[in-house]
Enzyme design. Structure first.
Site, PDB file in Angstrom:
ATOM      1  N   LYS A 128      87.494 -58.047 -23.146  1.00  0.00           N
ATOM      2  CA  LYS A 128      87.378 -59.484 -23.419  1.00  0.00           C
ATOM      3  C   LYS A 128      88.254 -60.216 -22.426  1.00  0.00           C
ATOM      4  O   LYS A 128      89.232 -59.645 -21.915  1.00  0.00           O
ATOM      5  CB  LYS A 128      87.859 -59.795 -24.839  1.00  0.00           C
ATOM      6  CG  LYS A 128      87.400 -61.155 -25.351  1.00  0.00           C
ATOM      7  CD  LYS A 128      85.985 -61.108 -25.889  1.00  0.00           C
ATOM      8  CE  LYS A 128      85.411 -62.464 -26.176  1.00  0.00           C
ATOM      9  NZ  LYS A 128      84.114 -62.337 -26.896  1.00  0.00           N
ATOM     10  N   ASP A 168      81.199 -66.663 -23.914  1.00  0.00           N
ATOM     11  CA  ASP A 168      81.762 -66.840 -25.255  1.00  0.00           C
ATOM     12  C   ASP A 168      81.991 -68.348 -25.362  1.00  0.00           C
ATOM     13  O   ASP A 168      81.333 -69.114 -24.636  1.00  0.00           O
ATOM     14  CB  ASP A 168      83.070 -66.019 -25.402  1.00  0.00           C
ATOM     15  CG  ASP A 168      83.556 -65.920 -26.851  1.00  0.00           C
ATOM     16  OD1 ASP A 168      83.081 -65.045 -27.566  1.00  0.00           O
ATOM     17  OD2 ASP A 168      84.404 -66.737 -27.275  1.00  0.00           O
TER      18      ASP A 168
END
Ligand code: NDP
Ligand code: 2IT
Length: 452
Positions: A128, A168
């Site tokens: 991430k 995201d």
């Protein structure tokens, strides 16, 4: 509450090593609470220190991002990438651009991704990244300049077989396009190094829709098995109005539900006639307007500003709630309001939108609780399908990808259901089942690969 001595020790050590990282600690606690059962069943987890190895990221990179704004002023932001584990595939996970981004948020998202990517059954490890850069209020040129500078550092850490970022919060098609362009320019290679790309340059059909659609396929599978029911005729509350919320709203309505709310960080809309998805898309995808504009365009809808004392989106009476905005947006009082109003299922489009207390309250009160790591896995799963198409240098039709997505989401639910039965869990507690099912695969892979 954690009671097992080994798990307790692991959690205490984790807290000591990661002070002042509340979201990361919350995600860790939630996972460890569930894994106690697996630890007691499989002594090899403790013997091989698999929890400690699972919780420690392989690599965490923090870097400076400097760029010039439209007034020729120098701006400095901070970038991050956590490469959590490559046990079951190349690191894989999105990039978040939002002023709230810090190390705690990136690591909690990386940890959630571990179990999520494992549950998809596709060969994807966990990663991430992101930045405290805020795309809101910046021109397209400024966003391009920021993305180019961000990638000028990130490129050395990623690659199609090493680490594959995607979108995201704050990172959609526009940002992925700029990031991909800069990677290609630096590396002089054309590969599927990012997913969520434009359709003209390797993006997969249905990736845009995938997280929201997948959330509804997962929720429908749980409703069918546990209640012999579906979205048909149900009132649905959605929060957020970004990528996940828009396509969750669209699919819930296609499946016969009526979505009556959407929101953004300033406020929320109640539309008793059902949210008009065409208006929502025009406002959010084309005009990038605030959600308050919806009430000006759609007669009969009402806007409520987010401020102390005002009702929240969760006070709206509904059968199904789909939180699709951000972490910790649904707190204990919200969970109580939902239960008092007779909610049947709360399935998470966002990552960790329910606080731990709210999640426990929902489970204890018999609500079907679908944690994000399972319910929103359709996005990363379809990213996996995009990687597959890129490797083959082929592209599949929308229907082909959508039907694979539906199968994956139904299989995720089935896998959790089987795990719940194996561990004698309550049928509505999809959280413990998801954590154990996701972890077992990673733990077996780590054990098989020796001390790496
Ligand atoms: P977008 O940037 O497209 O939309 C985010 C939405 O959430 C906006 O409506 C935004 O409102 C709202 N929001 C963001 N931060 C806050 C906040 N602090 N308080 C209140 N509202 C907020 O992001 P996505 O739709 O892509 O992501 C939404 C959630 O889904 C995130 O938790 C993300 O991690 C998760 N997710 C996303 C996937 C994907 O494929 N995109 C896959 C799986 C999970 P505003 O415009 O006012 O900021
Ligand atoms: O949280 C998530 O699952 C995502 N943001 C999607 C990541 C991806 O690699 O598609």
């Amino acid at each position: 509450m954690i009671t097992n001595a080994y798990v307790k020790k692991v959690f205490e050590d984790f807290c000591k090593k990661n002070p002042n990282e509340p979201e990361y600690t919350q995600a860790c606690q939630e996972i460890l609470e569930s894994l106690e059962l697996a630890v007691e069943k499989h002594p090899s987890i403790e013997k091989n220190h698999l929890l400690e190895r699972f919780l420690e990221p392989e690599r965490f990179v923090q870097f400076r991002v400097t760029w010039l704004d439209d007034n020729n002023q120098i701006q400095v932001n901070r970038g991050y990438r956590v490469q959590y584990s490559s046990a079951i595939g190349p690191y894989k996970g999105g990039l978040r651009f939002h002023p709230s981004v810090n190390a705690s948020i990136i690591k909690f998202l990386g940890l959630e991704h571990s179990l999520k990517n494992s549950l998809t059954t596709l060969p994807m490890g966990r990663g991430k990244g992101g930045s405290d850069f805020d795309p809101k209020g910046n021109s397209d040129t400024e966003i391009m300049k920021f993305c180019q500078s961000f990638m000028t550092e990130l490129y050395r850490h990623i690659g199609p077989d090493t680490d594959v970022p995607a979108g995201d919060i704050g990172v959609g098609g526009r940002e992925v396009g700029f990031l991909f362009g800069q990677y290609k320019r630096i590396r002089d290679e054309y590969t599927g190094v990012l997913t969520g790309k434009g359709l003209e340059f390797g993006g997969s059909l249905a990736r845009t829709e995938a997280t929201g659609y997948g959330l509804c396929y997962f929720t429908n599978a749980a409703l069918k098995t546990l209640k012999n029911d579906s979205f048909a005729g149900k009132t649905v509350v959605v929060s957020g109005s970004g990528n996940v919320a828009i396509y969750a709203t669209q699919k819930a309505q296609q499946l016969g539900g009526k979505v009556v709310t959407v929101s953004d960080s300033n406020g929320w809309i109640y539309d008793p006639n059902g949210i008009d998805v065409a208006v929502l898309k025009q406002l959010k995808e084309v005009e990038r307007a605030r959600i308050s504009e919806y009430a000006k365009r759609v007669p009969g809808s009402v806007y409520t500003e987010t401020k102390a004392g005002n009702p929240t989106v969760w006070t709206t009476k509904c059968d199904i709630a789909l939180p699709c905005a951000t972490q910790n947006e649904l707190k204990i009082d919200d969970a109580k309001a939902l239960v008092a109003n007779g909610v049947t299922a709360v399935c998470e489009g966002a990552n960790m939108p329910c606080t731990l207390e709210a999640a426990h309250y929902l489970i204890d009160n018999g609500v079907i609780y679908g944690p994000g790591k399972a319910a929103n896995a359709g996005g990363v799963a379809t990213s996996g399908l995009e990687m597959c198409q890129n490797s083959m240098r082929l592209s599949w039709s929308f229907d082909e990808v959508d039907s694979k997505l539906k199968d994956i989401m139904e299989n995720i639910y089935e896998n959790i259901y089987t795990t719940q039965k194996k561990y004698d869990l309550k049928s509505n507690d999809l959280l413990t089942g998801a954590n154990i099912a996701g972890f077992e695969k990673i733990a077996n892979a780590m054990k098989a690969q020796g001390l790496v």
